[in-house]
Design an enzyme around this catalytic site. Sequence first.
Site: not given
Length: 286
Positions: A65-66
């Site tokens: 997600d990063h």
Amino acid sequence: MIEVTLLGTGSPIPDPDRAGPSTLVRAGGQMFLIDCGRGVLQRLAAVGAGAHQLSALLLTHLHSDHIADLGDVLITRWVSTFAPDAPPLPIIGPPGTAEVVDATLKAFGFDIGYRIAHHADLTGPPPVEVHEYTEGPVWEHDDVRIRVAPTDHRPVTPTIAFRIEHGGASVVAAGDTVPCPSLDALAAGAGALVHTVIRKDLIDLLAQQRIRDICDYHSSVQEAAATAARAGVGILILTHYVPAIAAGTEEQWRALAAAEFDRQIELGDDLHRVQVHPGMCVKPTG
């Protein structure tokens, strides 16, 4: 003054109103993108900026997600930079970053080849310059300094936090972590701490064990606030809300933080901006 913009305040759970985790820090005419979750370039465009203007990309860790839009950042910067002999994009992250960047460029290999074949002024792949660190100074240009320290997001390892300093102002971006002494030390006396948070009281109510598992390697709102209090920071900036902040419950989140931290608390939607000035800190208590 350093300006912090929460480009994306979301989480791995897709949200129509929140982009993935990403924070923009402007300092001394330089522009740093911290993490690049989904939708980051749309949010960057919303503040009137583009990938070609980035001074560096800073990655706290390699959770999907990063880094979901890493490829988009690399390709878009490449095709939207028209200056001849443009310098490579500095990418600073923990060990493993170079492997991820290489794999991303390989995944976009067909696209890169098509564009080189079509545009005479594109003579090579996207230029990047990857630096891997776990601790110490990582950047010093025109009175902007950045250093990193390890955080604790195990079993995700290594993970790092960034401290950006300019003209007496300072901002620390923690990334995903539980409270740890190394983050306390990095954040000591900072003007602001940008910290990811979850509501463990809400997550613990869910039936799925896989979702409840996230409680053991993220900081709760209260834990992030306690870190800010120990470090003596001036402003606590909350982001990466899990679950997303429901409309009308903002003050509940603020009250949880205020129980541990009695100074300025900032939270909000994507594109929320905070200015950090010199002297916005107190004596650390940790």
